[in-house]
Structure formats: C-alpha cells, structure tokens
Motif scaffolding. Structure first.
Motif, PDB file in Angstrom:
ATOM      1  N   ARG A 143       0.939  -1.326   0.065  1.00 13.67           N
ATOM      2  CA  ARG A 143      -0.123   0.023  -0.070  1.00 13.67           C
ATOM      3  C   ARG A 143       0.818   1.485   0.084  1.00 13.67           C
ATOM      4  N   LYS A 154     -10.618   7.989  -1.005  1.00 10.27           N
ATOM      5  CA  LYS A 154     -10.922   7.116  -1.708  1.00 10.27           C
ATOM      6  C   LYS A 154     -10.636   8.094  -2.955  1.00 10.27           C
ATOM      7  N   ASN A 193     -11.292  -4.180   2.974  1.00  9.78           N
ATOM      8  CA  ASN A 193     -10.746  -4.681   4.097  1.00  9.78           C
ATOM      9  C   ASN A 193     -10.275  -6.138   4.845  1.00  9.78           C
ATOM     10  N   CYS A 249     -13.883  -7.572   3.583  1.00  4.42           N
ATOM     11  CA  CYS A 249     -14.717  -6.871   3.962  1.00  4.42           C
ATOM     12  C   CYS A 249     -15.527  -5.327   2.967  1.00  4.42           C
TER      13      CYS A 249
HETATM   14  N1  PMP Z   1      -9.995  -0.121   1.342  1.00  3.32           N
HETATM   15  C1  PMP Z   1      -9.835  -0.356  -0.229  1.00  3.32           C
HETATM   16  C2  PMP Z   1      -8.445  -0.112  -1.046  1.00  3.32           C
HETATM   17  C3  PMP Z   1     -11.161   0.053  -0.985  1.00  3.32           C
HETATM   18  O1  PMP Z   1     -10.685   0.046  -2.085  1.00  3.32           O
HETATM   19  C4  PMP Z   1     -12.144  -0.496  -0.300  1.00  3.32           C
HETATM   20  C5  PMP Z   1     -13.362  -0.359  -0.872  1.00  3.32           C
HETATM   21  N2  PMP Z   1     -13.866   1.373  -0.701  1.00  3.32           N
HETATM   22  C6  PMP Z   1     -12.074  -0.850   1.298  1.00  3.32           C
HETATM   23  C7  PMP Z   1     -11.693  -1.094   1.790  1.00  3.32           C
HETATM   24  C8  PMP Z   1     -13.932  -1.444   1.570  1.00  3.32           C
HETATM   25  O2  PMP Z   1     -14.513   0.415   2.103  1.00  3.32           O
HETATM   26  P1  PMP Z   1     -15.794  -0.420   2.519  1.00  3.32           P
HETATM   27  O3  PMP Z   1     -16.235  -0.818   3.175  1.00  3.32           O
HETATM   28  O4  PMP Z   1     -16.419   1.367   2.955  1.00  3.32           O
HETATM   29  O5  PMP Z   1     -16.237  -0.217   1.170  1.00  3.32           O
END
Ligand code: PMP
Length: 296
Positions: A143, A154, A193, A249
């Motif tokens: 990452r 995001k 995650n 998830c």
């Molecule tokens: N990590 C990353 C890198 C992601 O792109 C996402 C998807 N948005 C998630 C975790 C999970 O986030 P969320 O549960 O808000 O969709």
C-alpha cells in the motif's frame, strides 16, 4: 460487462442525462493524473423498498476525501442522497452498485482545480468476487506510504496500486491480493479490509495505513451486538498465516471468506467460522431482515 445501455441515465452536475450522451473534457486533471475522488455504494431491494446502505456515511466520506486532498466539494450531502434515489428510480434499479465521482474541470497543471464536476451512475452488480472462498496471495506491491498520499481518502490515483496488485494476483492464479503496508504489516485487500479469526476472536489492522471501510465499521458494530471480541492492532504475515481463518469485507465484496493465503490453507471450515456468522448477519442487515438499527 456492459455498464450502461441506450436507456441508462446518469446524474451529471444537477441534471439527469443519457449515459451515452454525457460528455467529459479530455483535458481534465482527473483523467491525466488520477486527481479525483469517488465512492462505491450498494442499494438493496429490501422487503419495504430499495434502500441505499449507509448512504450518508458514503457521501460524507466522499466529502472528506475531497477535503483531505483539496478537491473542491460544493454539494449538499442530503441533496446527493435524494438524487441517488432518483437515479435508481429512473433506471428502474432495485439492487445496484452506485458510483459517485468528483472530477476536475479542464486543468493540466499540477495545482488542485478550482472547480469540479460530480457524476452519479449505477449498474446492477452481483457478488463482486462470487460466493466462493478466496485464494489470495501476499502482494509484492505495498500500500502507498501514508506520507506519500492521503491513504484514508478514496481518491482515484490510489487505485493504480490496487489494480497492479489485483492484476499480479490474478496472473499468478489467485483470486485477490493482500497488500502489506510500508512497515511490512498486513494492511488490506486491493478493494476491501481484512479480518482475521484466531481462538474465537477477530483481529483487524488498526487505522492509519488503510482505507477505514464503512463495511469494516459495520462488522465491528455487528460484533458488539453478537458479543464477538474484535482487536484492532498491528498484524504480521505470520499471525495471518497461523490464524484459524480470515475474510475480506467491503461494499463490493460484502463479506468474502478466505480459503488460502499463498501456500497456507485454513483448516477451519468456512461454515463453522465467525466470518460465516458475520456474512449472514451482514446480509440480514443490508436486506433489513433484522433490526440492528439501535446500534448502527
Ligand atoms: N480498502 C480499500 C482499498 C477499498 O477500496 C475499499 C472499498 N471502498 C475498502 C477497503 C472497503 O471500504 P468500504 O467498506 O467502505 O467499501
């Protein structure tokens, strides 16, 4: 996959327009440098009506992603939620994946733009990674260092890293990638995650080097209701591989069990895992089959 057809409507800067006719500028900073913010949201057909799951949390995160990066965000969250419901109605979508995107007006320099556009589009999308348990690998791509970008935002550019990791995993015959952070600790999937199960408890990487997912927060809340202990901490690859099980998830993947990490196979059957219990609880929650609203 076709994301739209000749009838599909999208929302662009206050108006509903045909997806086929909507235009963007080829001189935009977002297209050239990935300077844009987006969201991924799901709507579910519940017994009452189609409901957007955690709409407010997603649009608030979109706003925060923009604030963290200096992308102008000039819209009202309530209004965006209203227009998203309208978008679903106009396209006659009951179960849908919704993609808001904030992007730049024409701008070729490396200075943040003074004006941005917003678009909302949606499409019908089933289980993102299918319903099977996943074979994942520890990615050679880390990452991004949180000092090199806004890791909790995001933003589109961060997803070059996700695409590289997923492509590498798929080329090697895995379903998905697991990325480590700059310290070599477990971080997250390319778009999800991770939770790890060991001796009846769950462990998940603490915030700081991950996108703090809305599904991650929901799982933690569900664990409170179901009396499952969750520990947020630094997690090594050895700990991950010596665990009883693990799951990803996220909004797109929902809850997806992990079967193997590299050469390590989890011996615990998925159906006996805490992950499987949470997979059912999450599905019931988004479909409003149970009322956990007191806590969520
Ligand atoms: N990590 C990353 C890198 C992601 O792109 C996402 C998807 N948005 C998630 C975790 C999970 O986030 P969320 O549960 O808000 O969709």
């Amino acid at each position: 996959m076709n994301y739209y057809n000749s009838n599909t409507v999208i929302y662009l800067n206050g108006q509903f327009v045909k997806a086929e006719e909507a235009k963007t500028d080829l001189y935009g900073q977002s297209l050239h440098y990935g300077f844009a913010a987006f969201e991924g949201i799901r709507a579910y057909k519940t017994h009452n009506a189609t409901r957007i799951f955690k709409a407010r949390e997603h649009f608030e995160r979109l706003k925060r992603s923009c604030e963290l990066t200096g992308i102008p965000f000039t819209w009202n969250v309530d209004e965006l939620i209203k227009q998203t419901y309208r978008l679903l109605e106009l396209n006659n979508f009951k179960d849908a994946y919704i993609r808001p995107l904030v992007f730049s007006e024409p701008q070729m320099t490396l200075v943040a733009p003074s004006q941005t556009s917003i678009m909302l589009c949606a499409w019908e999308w089933g289980a993102y990674l299918g319903d099977r348990q996943l074979k994942i690998c520890v990615s050679p791509f880390e990452r991004p260092n949180p000092k090199s970008t806004q890791i909790e935002a995001k933003i589109s550019g961060n997803y070059v890293n996700s695409i590289l990791a997923t492509s590498d995993a798929k080329n090697k015959g895995f379903d998905e990638a697991l990325l480590l952070d700059h310290k070599g600790l477990v971080a997250e999937g390319s778009g999800a995650n991770i939770f790890i199960e060991k001796n009846g408890k769950l462990f998940t990487p603490a915030k700081g080097n991950i996108l703090p997912g809305i599904t991650r927060a929901t799982i933690i809340e569900l664990c409170k209701v179901l009396d499952i202990e969750v520990v947020e901490k630094e997690i090594t690859v050895d700990f991950l591989k010596e665990a009883d099980g693990a799951f990803f998830c996220g909004t797109a993947v929902e809850v997806a069990g992990i079967h193997t990490v590299d050469e390590t196979v989890y011996r615990q059957r998925w159906r006996d895992s805490i992950g499987a219990t949470l997979q059912r609880a999450y599905k019931n929650l988004v479909l409003e089959k149970v009322n956990y609203e007191v806590i969520i």
